[in-house]
Design a protein around this motif. Structure first.
Motif, PDB file in Angstrom:
ATOM      1  N   ASP A   6       0.996  -1.315   0.092  1.00  0.00           N
ATOM      2  CA  ASP A   6      -0.078  -0.122   0.087  1.00  0.00           C
ATOM      3  C   ASP A   6       0.798   1.321   0.100  1.00  0.00           C
ATOM      4  O   ASP A   6       0.273   2.230  -0.167  1.00  0.00           O
ATOM      5  CB  ASP A   6      -1.070   0.035   1.195  1.00  0.00           C
ATOM      6  CG  ASP A   6      -2.223  -0.876   1.121  1.00  0.00           C
ATOM      7  OD1 ASP A   6      -2.153  -1.455  -0.086  1.00  0.00           O
ATOM      8  OD2 ASP A   6      -2.555  -1.284   2.115  1.00  0.00           O
ATOM      9  N   LEU A   7       1.988   0.922   0.418  1.00  0.00           N
ATOM     10  CA  LEU A   7       3.097   2.386   0.350  1.00  0.00           C
ATOM     11  C   LEU A   7       3.721   2.664  -1.066  1.00  0.00           C
ATOM     12  O   LEU A   7       4.255   3.731  -1.125  1.00  0.00           O
ATOM     13  CB  LEU A   7       4.153   2.010   1.338  1.00  0.00           C
ATOM     14  CG  LEU A   7       3.598   1.852   2.949  1.00  0.00           C
ATOM     15  CD1 LEU A   7       4.988   1.736   3.680  1.00  0.00           C
ATOM     16  CD2 LEU A   7       2.949   3.143   3.313  1.00  0.00           C
ATOM     17  N   LEU A   8       3.542   1.532  -2.136  1.00  0.00           N
ATOM     18  CA  LEU A   8       4.200   1.847  -3.279  1.00  0.00           C
ATOM     19  C   LEU A   8       3.566   2.937  -4.067  1.00  0.00           C
ATOM     20  O   LEU A   8       2.353   3.468  -4.158  1.00  0.00           O
ATOM     21  CB  LEU A   8       4.084   0.722  -4.167  1.00  0.00           C
ATOM     22  CG  LEU A   8       4.790  -0.736  -3.703  1.00  0.00           C
ATOM     23  CD1 LEU A   8       4.545  -1.861  -4.668  1.00  0.00           C
ATOM     24  CD2 LEU A   8       6.205  -0.354  -3.572  1.00  0.00           C
ATOM     25  N   PRO A   9       4.590   3.762  -4.811  1.00  0.00           N
ATOM     26  CA  PRO A   9       4.082   4.794  -5.732  1.00  0.00           C
ATOM     27  C   PRO A   9       2.909   4.051  -6.727  1.00  0.00           C
ATOM     28  O   PRO A   9       3.075   2.859  -6.994  1.00  0.00           O
ATOM     29  CB  PRO A   9       5.285   5.294  -6.488  1.00  0.00           C
ATOM     30  CG  PRO A   9       6.453   4.852  -5.569  1.00  0.00           C
ATOM     31  CD  PRO A   9       5.924   3.601  -4.783  1.00  0.00           C
ATOM     32  N   THR A  10       2.152   4.966  -7.193  1.00  0.00           N
ATOM     33  CA  THR A  10       1.077   4.533  -7.953  1.00  0.00           C
ATOM     34  C   THR A  10       1.286   5.080  -9.445  1.00  0.00           C
ATOM     35  O   THR A  10       2.347   5.791  -9.838  1.00  0.00           O
ATOM     36  CB  THR A  10      -0.306   5.179  -7.669  1.00  0.00           C
ATOM     37  OG1 THR A  10      -0.008   6.534  -7.687  1.00  0.00           O
ATOM     38  CG2 THR A  10      -0.628   4.671  -6.255  1.00  0.00           C
ATOM     39  N   ALA A  11       0.698   5.059 -10.467  1.00  0.00           N
ATOM     40  CA  ALA A  11       0.845   5.326 -11.858  1.00  0.00           C
ATOM     41  C   ALA A  11       0.930   6.597 -11.820  1.00  0.00           C
ATOM     42  O   ALA A  11       1.448   7.405 -12.487  1.00  0.00           O
ATOM     43  CB  ALA A  11      -0.387   4.716 -12.722  1.00  0.00           C
ATOM     44  N   ALA A  12      -0.181   7.457 -11.008  1.00  0.00           N
ATOM     45  CA  ALA A  12      -0.113   8.964 -10.945  1.00  0.00           C
ATOM     46  C   ALA A  12       1.166   9.486 -10.225  1.00  0.00           C
ATOM     47  O   ALA A  12       1.651  10.637 -10.914  1.00  0.00           O
ATOM     48  CB  ALA A  12      -1.421   9.410  -9.961  1.00  0.00           C
ATOM     49  N   ASP A  13       1.783   8.739  -9.343  1.00  0.00           N
ATOM     50  CA  ASP A  13       3.129   9.160  -8.850  1.00  0.00           C
ATOM     51  C   ASP A  13       4.170   9.012 -10.044  1.00  0.00           C
ATOM     52  O   ASP A  13       5.059   9.815 -10.021  1.00  0.00           O
ATOM     53  CB  ASP A  13       3.435   8.310  -7.740  1.00  0.00           C
ATOM     54  CG  ASP A  13       2.615   8.218  -6.554  1.00  0.00           C
ATOM     55  OD1 ASP A  13       2.180   9.598  -6.186  1.00  0.00           O
ATOM     56  OD2 ASP A  13       2.193   7.549  -5.905  1.00  0.00           O
ATOM     57  N   LEU A  14       4.033   8.146 -10.884  1.00  0.00           N
ATOM     58  CA  LEU A  14       5.182   8.002 -11.916  1.00  0.00           C
ATOM     59  C   LEU A  14       4.745   9.151 -12.995  1.00  0.00           C
ATOM     60  O   LEU A  14       5.807   9.292 -13.413  1.00  0.00           O
ATOM     61  CB  LEU A  14       4.913   6.565 -12.516  1.00  0.00           C
ATOM     62  CG  LEU A  14       5.522   5.600 -11.646  1.00  0.00           C
ATOM     63  CD1 LEU A  14       5.513   4.134 -12.544  1.00  0.00           C
ATOM     64  CD2 LEU A  14       6.915   5.523 -11.207  1.00  0.00           C
ATOM     65  N   ASP A  15       3.606   9.709 -12.869  1.00  0.00           N
ATOM     66  CA  ASP A  15       3.493  10.555 -13.881  1.00  0.00           C
ATOM     67  C   ASP A  15       4.126  11.922 -13.383  1.00  0.00           C
ATOM     68  O   ASP A  15       4.264  12.682 -14.148  1.00  0.00           O
ATOM     69  CB  ASP A  15       1.865  10.976 -14.219  1.00  0.00           C
ATOM     70  CG  ASP A  15       1.201  10.029 -15.022  1.00  0.00           C
ATOM     71  OD1 ASP A  15       1.869   9.101 -15.596  1.00  0.00           O
ATOM     72  OD2 ASP A  15      -0.144   9.711 -14.682  1.00  0.00           O
ATOM     73  N   ASP A  16       4.319  12.088 -12.184  1.00  0.00           N
ATOM     74  CA  ASP A  16       5.080  13.285 -11.524  1.00  0.00           C
ATOM     75  C   ASP A  16       6.115  12.730 -10.694  1.00  0.00           C
ATOM     76  O   ASP A  16       5.993  12.687  -9.175  1.00  0.00           O
ATOM     77  CB  ASP A  16       4.029  14.116 -10.591  1.00  0.00           C
ATOM     78  CG  ASP A  16       4.709  15.233 -10.316  1.00  0.00           C
ATOM     79  OD1 ASP A  16       5.925  15.637 -10.534  1.00  0.00           O
ATOM     80  OD2 ASP A  16       4.065  15.779  -9.169  1.00  0.00           O
ATOM     81  N   PRO A  17       7.228  11.972 -10.948  1.00  0.00           N
ATOM     82  CA  PRO A  17       8.076  11.234 -10.027  1.00  0.00           C
ATOM     83  C   PRO A  17       8.871  12.273  -9.025  1.00  0.00           C
ATOM     84  O   PRO A  17       8.834  11.908  -8.008  1.00  0.00           O
ATOM     85  CB  PRO A  17       9.239  10.592 -10.945  1.00  0.00           C
ATOM     86  CG  PRO A  17       9.127  11.525 -12.480  1.00  0.00           C
ATOM     87  CD  PRO A  17       7.702  11.840 -12.485  1.00  0.00           C
ATOM     88  N   LEU A  18       8.948  13.392  -9.317  1.00  0.00           N
ATOM     89  CA  LEU A  18       9.658  14.396  -8.465  1.00  0.00           C
ATOM     90  C   LEU A  18       8.746  14.823  -7.336  1.00  0.00           C
ATOM     91  O   LEU A  18       8.973  15.449  -6.434  1.00  0.00           O
ATOM     92  CB  LEU A  18      10.336  15.537  -9.218  1.00  0.00           C
ATOM     93  CG  LEU A  18      11.446  15.436 -10.109  1.00  0.00           C
ATOM     94  CD1 LEU A  18      11.583  16.780 -10.792  1.00  0.00           C
ATOM     95  CD2 LEU A  18      12.538  14.842  -9.517  1.00  0.00           C
ATOM     96  N   GLY A  19       7.342  14.588  -7.712  1.00  0.00           N
ATOM     97  CA  GLY A  19       6.485  14.976  -6.740  1.00  0.00           C
ATOM     98  C   GLY A  19       6.096  14.025  -5.486  1.00  0.00           C
ATOM     99  O   GLY A  19       5.189  14.308  -4.810  1.00  0.00           O
ATOM    100  N   PHE A  20       6.573  12.826  -5.559  1.00  0.00           N
ATOM    101  CA  PHE A  20       6.170  11.766  -4.824  1.00  0.00           C
ATOM    102  C   PHE A  20       6.627  12.244  -3.357  1.00  0.00           C
ATOM    103  O   PHE A  20       8.084  12.410  -3.058  1.00  0.00           O
ATOM    104  CB  PHE A  20       6.906  10.383  -5.354  1.00  0.00           C
ATOM    105  CG  PHE A  20       6.559   9.277  -4.250  1.00  0.00           C
ATOM    106  CD1 PHE A  20       5.348   8.913  -4.121  1.00  0.00           C
ATOM    107  CD2 PHE A  20       7.440   8.579  -3.683  1.00  0.00           C
ATOM    108  CE1 PHE A  20       4.963   7.805  -3.209  1.00  0.00           C
ATOM    109  CE2 PHE A  20       7.312   7.442  -2.697  1.00  0.00           C
ATOM    110  CZ  PHE A  20       6.013   7.150  -2.580  1.00  0.00           C
ATOM    111  N   ARG A  21       5.760  12.241  -2.465  1.00  0.00           N
ATOM    112  CA  ARG A  21       6.074  12.801  -1.351  1.00  0.00           C
ATOM    113  C   ARG A  21       6.992  13.955  -1.149  1.00  0.00           C
ATOM    114  O   ARG A  21       7.849  14.057  -0.332  1.00  0.00           O
ATOM    115  CB  ARG A  21       6.808  11.756  -0.402  1.00  0.00           C
ATOM    116  CG  ARG A  21       5.996  10.259  -0.341  1.00  0.00           C
ATOM    117  CD  ARG A  21       6.734   9.512   0.776  1.00  0.00           C
ATOM    118  NE  ARG A  21       5.699   8.258   0.921  1.00  0.00           N
ATOM    119  CZ  ARG A  21       6.119   7.266   1.578  1.00  0.00           C
ATOM    120  NH1 ARG A  21       7.518   7.315   2.292  1.00  0.00           N
ATOM    121  NH2 ARG A  21       5.351   6.208   1.946  1.00  0.00           N
TER     122      ARG A  21
END
Length: 437
Positions: free
Chosen positions: A397-412
């Motif tokens: 559940d902690l893994l990045p999602t497809a949306a996170d990969l769309d904005d990799p610098l914005g993850f957390r």
């Protein structure tokens, strides 16, 4: 008089009356070469020929056929057994790789044994995992075809469904054999495609393929071998110390299988189109039928979701490996940047073998989002450190999602590495806690 079976008087013998299968199985029960529509073969004869072509086997896939096909394809080119010198060089490279990885990830080594494999040994060494990946798809395909029939038709078509099952098993075995043989000529290690294909803790490289791969690069073969050993050792660490990851990846394939559904009307149209003009006594025509996607079915929304989960998981695995190997080599291997780019291009391009498996189960063996995933892991490490980066693997559940990969610098992006507290700060925070604040 019309040649359409649906226009004939109903003699009560066709259990498919009024269903999309009426014309198809009406021809099988009384038409084709035995008096059915012109150009439409007798399906009894057709499936009899299919049954005669298939050797008995247990389970949903004829693995003997798949293995034999893969081994024959591998044997078409020289496939020498690795020498003792090659085995020693691979063992030394993997030991050095683990030493380089120790400072860049808290995950300890996952390598329990090392091996140098020929292409044929790769086929045999990965076969058990391919069974886990492919059998649910084949089994569910057979059950979906049978479930598309109405109950009364299913009862009378039992033997025919059995033959369909063997046909699907033969199709899957043929495609798997071809795909495994093609992959064996391309893969560089047991973890090369991101899936956990080998026994846990067994790090294996394929020296024949490594030599061919290195010949196309302006880099020494020793550097190529060490870089591959680093990638293999990183894969082994991740799968060894993230216990849920293997099941998460393989489970996505099983979820794909459970989502298989058959559109009876659409399958009838495809079967009719491909069966017209087929001579059931001609082996070449029968082979083209088996390879022509006779039983291909469109993906359901559930399947698309499962495949997206798999693609994201593989991209995150490959991106993490890319990131930690980059950290391990940045100050030690001048050729690492060139090798990293070569591997990224290789991942993006794929090859004929990957296309075979994509056709078979829609499985994307080469994650398209490797660069995004590597950027995401690197950004998180820069802001929070390697413990926080690798801590994301604690739970799916902690893994990045497809949306996170769309904005990799914005993850957390709002998270930063915590500042160290002074002794006075610690005492103050402790007092707040004790006072109930």
């Amino acid at each position: 008089m019309s040649n359409d079976p649906s226009d004939r008087p109903d003699d009560g013998q066709n259990p498919f009356k009024g269903t999309p299968f009426e014309q198809l199985f009406g021809a099988a029960m009384g038409g084709g070469a035995a008096g059915g529509p012109a150009g439409f073969p007798d399906l009894n004869q057709l499936f009899g020929q299919l049954q005669a072509m298939m050797q008995p086997y247990d389970g949903p896939v004829n693995w003997t056929l798949a293995t034999d096909l893969a081994r024959r394809q591998v044997a078409a080119e020289p496939d020498p057994t690795p020498s003792q010198r090659q085995r020693d060089a691979i063992a030394d490279a993997l030991r050095l790789a683990d030493h380089w990885l120790d400072p860049v990830t808290p995950f300890p080594s996952g390598v329990q044994s090392t091996a140098a494999w020929s292409r044929a040994e790769w086929v045999e060494g990965t076969l058990e995992v391919w069974k886990v990946l492919a059998e649910p798809v084949a089994q569910q395909s057979v059950e979906a075809i049978g479930g598309a029939l109405p109950p009364e038709a299913r009862a009378q078509a039992g033997p025919l469904i059995g033959i369909l099952g063997k046909a699907v098993g033969a199709i899957v075995a043929t495609q798997l054999g071809s795909g495994l043989g093609g992959l064996a000529a391309e893969v560089l290690s047991v973890s090369d495609i991101g899936l956990p294909l080998g026994p846990q803790g067994r790090a294996a490289l394929i020296p024949t393929n490594i030599t061919a791969f290195a010949a196309g690069l302006d880099v020494g073969e020793d550097d190529v071998l060490l870089y591959l050993a680093l990638r293999e050792a990183a894969h082994q660490r991740l799968y060894a110390h993230v216990p849920w990851l293997r099941e998460h990846v393989i489970g996505a394939v099983c979820d794909y299988a459970r989502g298989i559904q058959v559109n009876a009307e659409g399958m009838q149209a495809r079967m009719e189109e491909q069966l017209r003009g087929i001579d059931p006594t001609d082996p070449a025509a029968m082979q083209s039928l088996l390879e022509g996607g006779m039983f291909e079915m469109p993906k359901t929304p559930a399947q698309e979701a499962a495949l997206q989960r798999l693609e994201i998981a593989l991209a995150l695995v490959e991106g993490w490996v890319d990131e930690v190997v980059h950290q391990a080599t940045s100050e030690r291997m001048p050729t690492a940047g060139k090798l990293q780019e070569a591997f990224r291009r290789r991942r993006a391009a794929g090859g004929p073998a990957e296309q075979t498996f994509s056709t078979l189960v829609g499985l994307e063996l080469r994650p398209r989002r490797l660069r995004d995933a590597s950027t995401l892991w690197g950004s998180l490490r820069t802001r929070q450190g390697i413990e926080a980066r690798d801590g994301v693997w604690m739970h799916p559940d902690l893994l990045p999602t497809a949306a996170d990969l769309d904005d990799p610098l914005g993850f957390r992006e709002d998270a930063s590495k915590p500042e160290a507290l002074t002794e006075d700060d610690f005492d103050a925070e402790l007092k707040k806690l004790l006072d109930g604040e």
